[in-house]
Design a protein around this motif. Structure first.
Motif, PDB file in Angstrom:
ATOM      1  N   PRO A 443       6.052  21.653  15.135  1.00 59.15           N
ATOM      2  CA  PRO A 443       5.632  20.514  15.970  1.00 59.15           C
ATOM      3  C   PRO A 443       6.156  19.202  15.390  1.00 59.15           C
ATOM      4  O   PRO A 443       6.453  19.112  14.197  1.00 59.15           O
ATOM      5  CB  PRO A 443       4.102  20.584  15.922  1.00 59.15           C
ATOM      6  CG  PRO A 443       3.818  21.253  14.620  1.00 59.15           C
ATOM      7  CD  PRO A 443       4.915  22.249  14.406  1.00 59.15           C
ATOM      8  N   PRO A 444       6.284  18.190  16.226  1.00 60.16           N
ATOM      9  CA  PRO A 444       6.716  16.879  15.693  1.00 60.16           C
ATOM     10  C   PRO A 444       5.687  16.328  14.721  1.00 60.16           C
ATOM     11  O   PRO A 444       4.480  16.406  14.957  1.00 60.16           O
ATOM     12  CB  PRO A 444       6.841  16.014  16.951  1.00 60.16           C
ATOM     13  CG  PRO A 444       5.990  16.696  17.977  1.00 60.16           C
ATOM     14  CD  PRO A 444       6.069  18.158  17.680  1.00 60.16           C
ATOM     15  N   GLN A 445       6.180  15.780  13.616  1.00 57.03           N
ATOM     16  CA  GLN A 445       5.306  15.297  12.563  1.00 57.03           C
ATOM     17  C   GLN A 445       5.123  13.780  12.660  1.00 57.03           C
ATOM     18  O   GLN A 445       6.019  13.053  13.078  1.00 57.03           O
ATOM     19  CB  GLN A 445       5.903  15.654  11.196  1.00 57.03           C
ATOM     20  CG  GLN A 445       5.998  17.141  10.947  1.00 57.03           C
ATOM     21  CD  GLN A 445       4.634  17.803  10.983  1.00 57.03           C
ATOM     22  OE1 GLN A 445       3.687  17.347  10.345  1.00 57.03           O
ATOM     23  NE2 GLN A 445       4.526  18.894  11.751  1.00 57.03           N
ATOM     24  N   PRO A 446       3.962  13.294  12.301  1.00 57.79           N
ATOM     25  CA  PRO A 446       3.726  11.836  12.345  1.00 57.79           C
ATOM     26  C   PRO A 446       4.471  11.127  11.225  1.00 57.79           C
ATOM     27  O   PRO A 446       4.785  11.710  10.184  1.00 57.79           O
ATOM     28  CB  PRO A 446       2.208  11.719  12.181  1.00 57.79           C
ATOM     29  CG  PRO A 446       1.812  12.962  11.445  1.00 57.79           C
ATOM     30  CD  PRO A 446       2.753  14.038  11.893  1.00 57.79           C
ATOM     31  N   ARG A 447       4.748   9.857  11.455  1.00 65.14           N
ATOM     32  CA  ARG A 447       5.403   9.035  10.443  1.00 65.14           C
ATOM     33  C   ARG A 447       4.365   8.515   9.450  1.00 65.14           C
ATOM     34  O   ARG A 447       3.283   8.091   9.831  1.00 65.14           O
ATOM     35  CB  ARG A 447       6.133   7.855  11.093  1.00 65.14           C
ATOM     36  CG  ARG A 447       7.230   8.273  12.059  1.00 65.14           C
ATOM     37  CD  ARG A 447       7.985   7.040  12.570  1.00 65.14           C
ATOM     38  NE  ARG A 447       9.045   7.424  13.495  1.00 65.14           N
ATOM     39  CZ  ARG A 447       8.934   7.434  14.810  1.00 65.14           C
ATOM     40  NH1 ARG A 447       7.783   7.077  15.351  1.00 65.14           N
ATOM     41  NH2 ARG A 447       9.934   7.796  15.575  1.00 65.14           N
ATOM     42  N   TRP A 448       4.731   8.527   8.197  1.00 68.35           N
ATOM     43  CA  TRP A 448       3.826   8.087   7.150  1.00 68.35           C
ATOM     44  C   TRP A 448       3.537   6.592   7.270  1.00 68.35           C
ATOM     45  O   TRP A 448       4.357   5.819   7.760  1.00 68.35           O
ATOM     46  CB  TRP A 448       4.429   8.354   5.769  1.00 68.35           C
ATOM     47  CG  TRP A 448       4.546   9.792   5.406  1.00 68.35           C
ATOM     48  CD1 TRP A 448       4.566  10.857   6.251  1.00 68.35           C
ATOM     49  CD2 TRP A 448       4.663  10.321   4.085  1.00 68.35           C
ATOM     50  NE1 TRP A 448       4.694  12.017   5.547  1.00 68.35           N
ATOM     51  CE2 TRP A 448       4.755  11.714   4.209  1.00 68.35           C
ATOM     52  CE3 TRP A 448       4.702   9.761   2.818  1.00 68.35           C
ATOM     53  CZ2 TRP A 448       4.885  12.554   3.109  1.00 68.35           C
ATOM     54  CZ3 TRP A 448       4.832  10.597   1.730  1.00 68.35           C
ATOM     55  CH2 TRP A 448       4.917  11.980   1.873  1.00 68.35           C
ATOM     56  N   ILE A 449       2.389   6.197   6.757  1.00 72.21           N
ATOM     57  CA  ILE A 449       2.083   4.778   6.600  1.00 72.21           C
ATOM     58  C   ILE A 449       2.621   4.376   5.227  1.00 72.21           C
ATOM     59  O   ILE A 449       2.025   4.684   4.188  1.00 72.21           O
ATOM     60  CB  ILE A 449       0.572   4.512   6.704  1.00 72.21           C
ATOM     61  CG1 ILE A 449       0.025   5.052   8.030  1.00 72.21           C
ATOM     62  CG2 ILE A 449       0.294   3.019   6.578  1.00 72.21           C
ATOM     63  CD1 ILE A 449       0.642   4.437   9.250  1.00 72.21           C
ATOM     64  N   THR A 450       3.751   3.700   5.225  1.00 74.40           N
ATOM     65  CA  THR A 450       4.414   3.349   3.968  1.00 74.40           C
ATOM     66  C   THR A 450       4.084   1.936   3.496  1.00 74.40           C
ATOM     67  O   THR A 450       4.411   1.594   2.351  1.00 74.40           O
ATOM     68  CB  THR A 450       5.934   3.471   4.128  1.00 74.40           C
ATOM     69  OG1 THR A 450       6.365   2.642   5.213  1.00 74.40           O
ATOM     70  CG2 THR A 450       6.319   4.911   4.434  1.00 74.40           C
ATOM     71  N   ALA A 451       3.470   1.115   4.338  1.00 71.07           N
ATOM     72  CA  ALA A 451       3.092  -0.241   3.933  1.00 71.07           C
ATOM     73  C   ALA A 451       1.857  -0.648   4.716  1.00 71.07           C
ATOM     74  O   ALA A 451       1.727  -0.332   5.907  1.00 71.07           O
ATOM     75  CB  ALA A 451       4.231  -1.233   4.181  1.00 71.07           C
ATOM     76  N   LEU A 452       0.955  -1.355   4.046  1.00 72.40           N
ATOM     77  CA  LEU A 452      -0.302  -1.767   4.668  1.00 72.40           C
ATOM     78  C   LEU A 452      -0.771  -3.060   4.014  1.00 72.40           C
ATOM     79  O   LEU A 452      -0.780  -3.176   2.784  1.00 72.40           O
ATOM     80  CB  LEU A 452      -1.368  -0.683   4.511  1.00 72.40           C
ATOM     81  CG  LEU A 452      -2.644  -0.813   5.341  1.00 72.40           C
ATOM     82  CD1 LEU A 452      -2.337  -0.744   6.814  1.00 72.40           C
ATOM     83  CD2 LEU A 452      -3.637   0.286   4.958  1.00 72.40           C
ATOM     84  N   ARG A 453      -1.138  -4.034   4.847  1.00 72.24           N
ATOM     85  CA  ARG A 453      -1.580  -5.323   4.330  1.00 72.24           C
ATOM     86  C   ARG A 453      -2.533  -5.950   5.331  1.00 72.24           C
ATOM     87  O   ARG A 453      -2.500  -5.644   6.522  1.00 72.24           O
ATOM     88  CB  ARG A 453      -0.393  -6.250   4.104  1.00 72.24           C
ATOM     89  CG  ARG A 453      -0.699  -7.469   3.255  1.00 72.24           C
ATOM     90  CD  ARG A 453      -1.038  -7.107   1.833  1.00 72.24           C
ATOM     91  NE  ARG A 453       0.045  -6.398   1.168  1.00 72.24           N
ATOM     92  CZ  ARG A 453      -0.054  -5.824  -0.007  1.00 72.24           C
ATOM     93  NH1 ARG A 453      -1.204  -5.861  -0.645  1.00 72.24           N
ATOM     94  NH2 ARG A 453       0.972  -5.216  -0.554  1.00 72.24           N
ATOM     95  N   THR A 454      -3.389  -6.824   4.851  1.00 70.30           N
ATOM     96  CA  THR A 454      -4.332  -7.547   5.694  1.00 70.30           C
ATOM     97  C   THR A 454      -4.226  -9.038   5.408  1.00 70.30           C
ATOM     98  O   THR A 454      -3.732  -9.458   4.357  1.00 70.30           O
ATOM     99  CB  THR A 454      -5.781  -7.093   5.446  1.00 70.30           C
ATOM    100  OG1 THR A 454      -6.143  -7.418   4.089  1.00 70.30           O
ATOM    101  CG2 THR A 454      -5.942  -5.611   5.691  1.00 70.30           C
ATOM    102  N   VAL A 455      -4.709  -9.837   6.359  1.00 67.76           N
ATOM    103  CA  VAL A 455      -4.940 -11.260   6.110  1.00 67.76           C
ATOM    104  C   VAL A 455      -6.360 -11.358   5.572  1.00 67.76           C
ATOM    105  O   VAL A 455      -7.312 -11.090   6.298  1.00 67.76           O
ATOM    106  CB  VAL A 455      -4.769 -12.088   7.392  1.00 67.76           C
ATOM    107  CG1 VAL A 455      -5.043 -13.560   7.115  1.00 67.76           C
ATOM    108  CG2 VAL A 455      -3.378 -11.903   7.964  1.00 67.76           C
ATOM    109  N   PRO A 456      -6.543 -11.690   4.286  1.00 66.00           N
ATOM    110  CA  PRO A 456      -7.884 -11.615   3.682  1.00 66.00           C
ATOM    111  C   PRO A 456      -8.918 -12.415   4.444  1.00 66.00           C
ATOM    112  O   PRO A 456      -8.660 -13.518   4.943  1.00 66.00           O
ATOM    113  CB  PRO A 456      -7.657 -12.176   2.269  1.00 66.00           C
ATOM    114  CG  PRO A 456      -6.210 -11.952   2.000  1.00 66.00           C
ATOM    115  CD  PRO A 456      -5.522 -12.116   3.316  1.00 66.00           C
TER     116      PRO A 456
END
Length: 592
Positions: A443-456
């Motif tokens: 089956p098609p695989q999901p793409r990884w979350i390679t970067a994550l950031r928030t506005v504090p």
């Protein structure tokens, strides 16, 4: 028997100013001495009512000095000591009046209104924000005010290998790459107002687009330094992480050579530490201080103080590589441990930790249109970012973004397939047979979350993968879920395609959706290895600046390569909407 210190305040007030000669002799003697030392031209004593009126009005000086507010606040201790006859309630009232006056002056400076025109609701909102900020909670709802459809972008790059990490200290950005090259960039300021206030007509030429960041300094790797024990820098391997202090004094990098190197703002090496026993994978500064947290593959987190250039302590608990870490204003940090599938909140002062276990199953009833085989089980928790002191988000290798609260051990909400699915393999690509059975195609695989950031301390979340765009998410009003806000990418079809929303109908529709958004039209060509975010203007009134580190390869290996990718970084300028910014759009339209 009562004394002066145990007597009621009313009695003390009567004794401070005796009017008859029959008062206490010691009190008169003391007053006589003080009177002898007093200047010859002393101002006449004022009545109690006059002093109270001056305190409420905010004027602490008798001579009418119009000095700056900072000087008046600095003399608060002296003025308090002079008001001996003031009760506790009167002191609280005076301090509250002074605080409100200071808030009014700040709002007048920012908004531009006169004192009589400042709305009470504006001051009340500011007070709520100050209280929420002191408690470390979300207090700004800015997601709906961002106009990401009008965002501009610019690619900047140096002749290096894959960019592994990026950090910002406005107006500067620092990038690190796998060939141990560190580059300091100056991000261009926003264009000036293109409509002069003296004229009512638009100029013929509009302001030029945002230019590329300027290269300020470059630090290239030094050779033949592995045996030099006095060398303060990286000697081998790759640089995996970089962080800049909030005051701009220090820049810190960590790499596979187990070194933690501290530089000044001009990239001059100051100190190198070898306390970690494996590669340093992530760094985070505590906001408002120079306290540093470093994570490593040796499964530990170390705490440093850069003001004293000293090591403080080591935190143990993870069962696998610690691959990411984040921190805010309080003396605590949150980290993720890759394949131990746990996030840990470290309370450094209390010497305790909270453990949050991932790897849970999805609610398949909520996702009826997704192939169950594409809902991969969480195998590695790779990214973490704090929203406030009580909420944080994590990104995993199964493509999901999870929202967590420190009050619960399980995630509050999971957004599966946040960056969609990979293109499914064809039968002949999955098997060496001439006519393979379609059932053997994975089956098609999901793409990884390679970067994550928030506005504090706000409701904005930014994520990245290798799907060619940066996605923005919004924290819901009840702070229990996240919602898609938009994406920073070239093709508008991606926003409306089933692939964008994580919906997989069948292989033909998926292939059509992916083919309609080709790699040539992607803005972010490569793997987004890191994201840094900062707000433009006071309280973000000029929008949001998103800077993404892009590389041909993943920052931890070469298992994923994107064809046609470029090593470098992309800067996005996301403006605020005209209505949110209060730019008097109606007046400008009337002038036209």
């Amino acid at each position: 028997m009562s004394s002066f210190f145990t007597a009621p305040s009313a009695q003390k007030k009567r004794k401070t100013a005796p009017t008859s000669a029959n008062g206490p002799k010691k009190r008169l003697a003391t007053n006589t001495k003080s009177a002898a030392k007093a200047p010859t031209k002393a101002p006449p004593p004022k009545r109690r009512q006059e002093r109270d009126d001056e305190s409420i009005s905010g004027s602490d000086s008798d001579d009418g000095d119009d000095g700056p507010a900072e000087d008046q606040d600095g003399d608060e201790a002296g003025s308090d000591s002079e008001k001996e006859g003031e009760t506790a309630a009167e002191k609280r009232l005076r301090l509250a009046e002074r605080y409100l006056e200071r808030v009014r002056r700040e709002e007048e400076t920012v908004v531009g209104f006169n004192a009589e025109d400042v709305d009470r609701d504006l001051i009340a909102e500011r007070l709520k924000e100050d209280v929420a900020a002191s408690k470390g909670k979300v207090f700004r709802q800015v997601a709906d005010e961002l106009d990401f459809h009008k965002a501009t972008h610019c690619l900047f790059r140096a002749d290096t290998l894959s960019t592994t990490n990026i950090t910002t200290c406005p107006p500067y950005a620092y990038t690190a790459s796998k060939d141990r090259t560190i580059v300091k960039w100056r991000i261009q300021d926003l264009p000036k107002d293109q409509y002069p206030q003296t004229t009512k007509k638009k100029p013929k030429r509009q302001a030029p687009p945002r230019k590329k960041p300027d290269k300020v300094a470059v630090l290239k790797p030094s050779k033949n330094k592995a045996k030099d024990k006095t060398y303060q820098g990286h000697v081998a391997g790759e640089i995996l992480c970089i962080a800049a202090s909030q005051d701009g004094r220090f820049v810190v990098t960590g790499g596979t050579d187990r070194r933690l190197v501290v530089y000044d703002s001009n990239l001059k090496p100051l100190r190198a530490w070898l306390h970690h026993r494996d590669a340093v994978t992530a760094l985070a500064f505590r906001r408002g201080s120079n306290q540093l947290y470093s994570a490593s593959k040796d499964r530990t987190i170390k705490v440093w103080s850069l003001d004293e250039m000293a090591y403080i302590e080591t935190l143990f608990g993870h069962a696998d590589h610690v691959v990411d870490i984040d921190a805010l204003a309080l003396e605590r940090c949150v980290s993720v441990g890759a394949r131990d599938r746990s996030a840990r909140l470290w309370k450094v002062a209390e010497e305790t930790q909270l453990v949050f276990r991932g790897g849970g199953n999805f609610d398949k009833k909520r996702l009826p249109n997704i192939d169950p085989r594409s809902l991969a089980v969480e195998g590695s928790m790779d990214r973490v970012a704090m929203i406030d002191e009580e909420l944080f988000v994590t990104g995993s290798d199964n493509g999901s973004i999870a929202l967590w609260s420190i009050t619960k051990k399980k995630p509050l909400y999971i957004m599966p397939q946040a960056h969609g699915l990979e293109a499914p393999l064809k039968p002949e690509e999955a098997s060496a047979e001439v006519h393979p059975d379609p059932r053997i195609v994975p089956p098609p695989q999901p793409r990884w979350i390679t970067a994550l950031r928030t506005v504090p301390y706000s409701d904005v979340i930014v994520s990245g993968s290798w799907d060619g765009c940066i996605k923005l998410w919004k924290l819901s009003q009840d702070k229990r879920s996240i919602e898609p806000l938009g994406s920073l990418c070239e093709a508008d079809a991606r926003d409306s395609s089933p692939e964008f929303n994580g919906v997989s109908e069948d292989s033909d529709d998926q292939r059509k959706a992916l083919s309609s958004v080709g790699a040539d039209s992607w803005l972010v060509k490569g793997v987004v290895n890191d994201i840094s975010v900062f707000e433009r203007g006071d309280r973000g009134k000029d929008g949001l600046c998103v800077v993404a580190a892009v590389g041909k390869e993943h920052r931890f290996g070469k298992w994923k390569k994107v064809q046609g990718a470029k090593n470098g970084a992309v800067v996005f300028e996301v403006p605020r909407s005209a209505l949110a910014n209060g730019d008097n759009a109606d007046e400008s339209g009337a002038e036209e």
